[in-house]
Design a protein around this motif. Structure first.
Motif, mmCIF file in Angstrom:
data_model
loop_
_atom_site.group_PDB
_atom_site.id
_atom_site.type_symbol
_atom_site.label_atom_id
_atom_site.label_comp_id
_atom_site.label_asym_id
_atom_site.label_seq_id
_atom_site.Cartn_x
_atom_site.Cartn_y
_atom_site.Cartn_z
ATOM 1 N N LYS A 116 -5.357 2.359 16.879
ATOM 2 C CA LYS A 116 -5.526 0.862 16.604
ATOM 3 C C LYS A 116 -4.758 0.479 15.442
ATOM 4 C CE LYS A 116 -9.934 0.911 19.124
ATOM 5 N NZ LYS A 116 -11.214 0.695 19.121
ATOM 6 N N ASP A 117 -4.734 -0.913 15.319
ATOM 7 C CA ASP A 117 -3.927 -1.654 14.161
ATOM 8 C C ASP A 117 -4.716 -1.360 12.916
ATOM 9 O OD1 ASP A 117 -2.623 -3.270 12.756
ATOM 10 O OD2 ASP A 117 -3.638 -5.301 13.206
ATOM 11 N N ALA A 118 -3.875 -0.898 11.825
ATOM 12 C CA ALA A 118 -4.419 -0.432 10.594
ATOM 13 C C ALA A 118 -3.927 -1.321 9.521
ATOM 14 C CB ALA A 118 -4.266 0.704 10.118
ATOM 15 N N HIS A 119 -3.318 -2.338 9.747
ATOM 16 C CA HIS A 119 -2.619 -3.313 8.779
ATOM 17 C C HIS A 119 -3.666 -4.550 8.508
ATOM 18 C CE1 HIS A 119 0.838 -0.982 10.674
ATOM 19 N NE2 HIS A 119 1.210 -1.291 9.568
ATOM 20 N N TYR A 120 -4.871 -4.316 8.049
ATOM 21 C CA TYR A 120 -5.850 -5.447 7.335
ATOM 22 C C TYR A 120 -6.765 -4.496 6.722
ATOM 23 C CZ TYR A 120 -8.624 -4.046 11.425
ATOM 24 O OH TYR A 120 -9.235 -3.479 12.541
ATOM 25 N N GLY A 121 -7.188 -5.521 5.857
ATOM 26 C CA GLY A 121 -8.479 -4.937 4.945
ATOM 27 C C GLY A 121 -9.604 -4.490 5.780
ATOM 28 N N GLY A 122 -10.095 -3.395 5.528
ATOM 29 C CA GLY A 122 -11.155 -2.948 6.362
ATOM 30 C C GLY A 122 -10.972 -2.238 7.247
ATOM 31 N N ALA A 123 -9.775 -2.011 7.770
ATOM 32 C CA ALA A 123 -9.380 -0.963 8.829
ATOM 33 C C ALA A 123 -9.700 0.471 8.696
ATOM 34 C CB ALA A 123 -7.928 -1.180 9.361
ATOM 35 N N GLY A 154 -6.455 4.048 12.761
ATOM 36 C CA GLY A 154 -5.204 4.343 12.312
ATOM 37 C C GLY A 154 -5.434 5.728 11.669
ATOM 38 N N SER A 155 -6.581 6.179 11.371
ATOM 39 C CA SER A 155 -6.801 7.405 10.591
ATOM 40 C C SER A 155 -6.491 8.524 11.598
ATOM 41 C CB SER A 155 -8.213 7.499 10.352
ATOM 42 O OG SER A 155 -8.550 8.861 9.733
ATOM 43 N N GLY A 156 -5.524 9.411 11.037
ATOM 44 C CA GLY A 156 -4.984 10.411 11.757
ATOM 45 C C GLY A 156 -3.817 10.538 12.555
ATOM 46 N N TYR A 157 -3.280 9.062 12.560
ATOM 47 C CA TYR A 157 -2.069 8.936 13.349
ATOM 48 C C TYR A 157 -0.813 9.638 12.795
ATOM 49 C CZ TYR A 157 2.010 6.483 15.226
ATOM 50 O OH TYR A 157 3.215 6.326 15.880
ATOM 51 N N LYS A 158 -0.070 10.594 13.648
ATOM 52 C CA LYS A 158 1.013 11.045 13.307
ATOM 53 C C LYS A 158 2.343 10.211 13.527
ATOM 54 C CE LYS A 158 -1.429 15.361 14.196
ATOM 55 N NZ LYS A 158 -1.510 16.685 15.144
ATOM 56 N N TYR A 159 3.300 9.981 12.765
ATOM 57 C CA TYR A 159 4.457 9.261 13.051
ATOM 58 C C TYR A 159 5.512 10.126 13.366
ATOM 59 C CZ TYR A 159 8.140 5.972 11.629
ATOM 60 O OH TYR A 159 9.171 5.121 11.691
ATOM 61 N N PRO A 160 5.817 9.843 14.901
ATOM 62 C CA PRO A 160 6.742 10.908 15.466
ATOM 63 C C PRO A 160 8.167 11.070 14.938
ATOM 64 C CG PRO A 160 5.652 9.575 16.982
ATOM 65 C CD PRO A 160 5.372 8.842 15.697
ATOM 66 N N HIS A 161 8.471 9.854 13.946
ATOM 67 C CA HIS A 161 9.881 10.130 13.361
ATOM 68 C C HIS A 161 9.922 11.023 12.058
ATOM 69 C CE1 HIS A 161 11.468 6.971 16.150
ATOM 70 N NE2 HIS A 161 10.682 6.296 15.617
#
Length: 421
Positions: A357-364, A370-377
């Motif tokens: 889910k979108d984590a680009h805002y206050g309170g996310a 977005g917690s625990g998302y692994k950036y494939p690159h």
């Protein structure tokens, strides 16, 4: 001596212009610009008989400025200078609109001669061309102008123009334009309203009043004046869809000869829009990921066909159809999206995993988004295993690799990458 019917019937307002709804429909860009009365430098690009000159006339009328017309096939730099001198002596700061037809016939020096006068506002340039302006018009002119593309006019719209025009042709006898005849004339014009009106005028001139003192333009007469035999192709009937069906199935069945036969039927009917739409569908539906470049090549051929119009459009269309018919086939893309749509439309969706889910805002963060998302690159081979589907769909497979060489190579690549994790 009367002027040709096409000139007598030239629309005086935008609402009377047939076709070009993509730019001249109410609320569209060119419609709004012309109605504002503030006309910028513009280039009208498209086939003959599609309304470019007519729209330039209406624009000049709305701007309340004199319209000067030059044709680049026989005009010279001295003609441009003479026009400027006349405009300055008569109107001074009011300015004029110059309609320059077939601007592609001006060389670079002739086009450059326009720059000073369009930069200082003395002249507003409306140029027309049947050739791609990005190939034939000097960049300095292009950068100061807005390009509007005019399309070949649809058969139905041309039939409206014919119906409106027929009553102006005879003051002595009523004219009856039979529907089959009107459709044949409209189709034979291949998107050119002027050509259709000229054919109608010739047909009426060739008419002899019948016993009821009516001038009847029938299919036989329409065929005679267009020098083209009517092809029985009902765009709204079963035969139309039968031809399109046979066309696509021949391509899908990798039979280029049958595909060309059905293409020829559609070309003979002047049905450019249906052909273009159908071959784009085929490129995605039937060739798909077996040869992904097929849709790129097909789009280029479609663009060329639309710019050329018939009869030349048949050449890039044939090129696309032969390529599609002889290309490897895969329907994996359409099967995959249809399977996915079935789940969505059935309500089988589930909740998006929190780490996606979108984590680009206050309170996310507080919500765990977005917690625990692994950036494939950030991982080897730009891949890391993590859950992407909702919990209720974990393990669901929509896309199944096709048996063709390219998709199997892709499958082998990802099987090898994922085995290493």
């Amino acid at each position: 001596m009367r002027s040709p019917l096409a000139d007598r019937m030239r629309p005086q307002s935008l609402t009377d212009v047939v076709g070009q709804k993509h730019i001249l429909g109410e609320g569209k860009v060119l419609y709004n610009i012309i109605n504002s009365g503030e006309i910028p430098n513009m280039i009208f690009y498209g086939p003959s008989g599609t309304g470019k000159t007519t729209v330039a006339n209406i624009a000049a009328k709305k701007a309340n400025k004199p319209l000067y017309k030059l044709n680049a096939t026989n005009a010279s730099v001295s003609d441009i200078k003479a026009m400027l001198q006349e405009a300055e002596s008569m109107l001074g700061a009011e300015g004029v609109i110059l309609y320059l037809d077939e601007i592609q016939n001006f060389n670079k020096k002739q086009q450059q001669s326009l720059l000073e006068c369009i930069e200082n506002g003395r002249v507003t340039l409306i140029a027309s061309t049947t050739e791609n302006p990005y190939f034939y018009i000097y960049n300095a002119i292009l950068s100061r102008s807005t390009v509007f593309e005019f399309y070949g006019v649809e058969t139905e719209d041309i039939m409206h123009a014919l119906a409106r025009a027929k009553d102006s042709l005879s003051e002595d006898f009523p004219i009856i334009l039979e529907e089959e005849a009107a459709e044949h004339i409209a189709q034979s014009a291949c998107g050119d309203v002027r050509k259709a009106l000229n054919s109608l005028e010739v047909a009426v001139l060739a008419c002899v009043p019948d016993e009821n003192q009516n001038m009847v333009v029938n299919l036989e007469l329409a065929e005679a004046v267009t020098m083209k035999k009517a092809f029985r192709h009902d765009r709204d009937g079963d035969s139309h869809y039968d031809v399109l069906s046979a066309f696509q199935k021949s391509v899908r069945g990798s039979d280029p000869d049958a595909a060309l036969h059905y293409l020829s039927r559609l070309v003979n009917a002047g049905d450019l829009q249906s052909i273009c739409r159908r071959i784009l569908v085929m490129a995605a539906e039937d060739i798909g990921l077996a040869y992904p470049n097929a849709i790129v090549i097909t789009k280029a051929c479609v663009d060329a066909a639309l710019q050329l119009g018939f009869p030349e459009a048949r050449i890039p269309l044939a090129e696309a159809v032969i390529m599609l018919a002889t290309a490897p086939k895969s329907n994996s893309a359409i099967c995959a999206i249809d399977d996915a749509l079935y789940d969505v439309q059935s309500g089988n969706m589930g909740e998006i995993p929190p780490h996606l889910k979108d984590a680009h805002y206050g309170g996310a963060q507080k919500l765990g988004h977005g917690s625990g998302y692994k950036y494939p690159h950030s991982y080897p081979n730009h891949y890391v295993k993590q859950q992407y589907l909702p919990d209720t769909l974990v393990g669901k497979t929509y896309y199944k690799y096709g048996e063709n060489k390219l998709e199997q190579q892709t499958a082998n690549y990802w099987n090898e990458i994922k085995k290493r994790k």
